[in-house]
Motif scaffolding. Sequence first.
Motif: not given
Length: 226
Positions: A67-70, A140-151, A189-192
């Motif tokens: 995500f960060a690389r994108w 990333a292109v939808h500019e979503l929060p990374v924690d929410a994307a992982l969830a 917990r998994a996302c954290a």
Amino acid sequence: MLIAELTALLHLASPALPIGTFSYSQGLEAAVEAQWIRDGDTAREWIESGLLHVLARGELAFIGHQFARWQHDDASALAQADRQFLASREAAELRRETEQMGWSLKQLAFSLEWGDAARRATLETLTPLSQPTAFAFAAAVHELPVDAALAAYAFAWAENQVAAAIKAVPLGQLAGQRILMAVRPVIERACARALDTPPERINTFSPMLGVLSARHETQYSRLFRS
């Protein structure tokens, strides 16, 4: 969270997303055949273990870094990391699965013109492509929060596992919903755990999953491709 972000997350996590998720069980069907999964409790334990010990330190952590690389459109780093992830698949069907779903999500992104032309051009160069890298692109292109994307990714994975268990064990619909309720805090917990995992600590080591997936390739009777 903005409504636009929420609807984008729901879209990416939807079982209606046409990437073929429903075709796969990720080893669960083989675990049913081996009688490791026999009922709702053992199915829940399997799914919780997958979230905490496979996804959290593997796919979810990998998605976070991709995500960060994108975000920076770091084409070289994206390609190198994706090659490493593909090489980490422990069975032929696990590799085929991620490549097929990655390809399908890539075609969807092009068809719907997700993101800018520069990042779509980078996406085009990634062949073969893993599903997590394609998902990281979409988030990333939808500019979503990374924690929410992982969830969203983790919930979609858990929901598909429940759907597979309902068919393969079999379980009732209510039992499936109980499992989804039970794994909500596990997903958190998994996302954290994933967000705290640096690139060098990403670990896809799950030998029994690899063994079960390899057995599934020649399983006599099966409902799923993996």
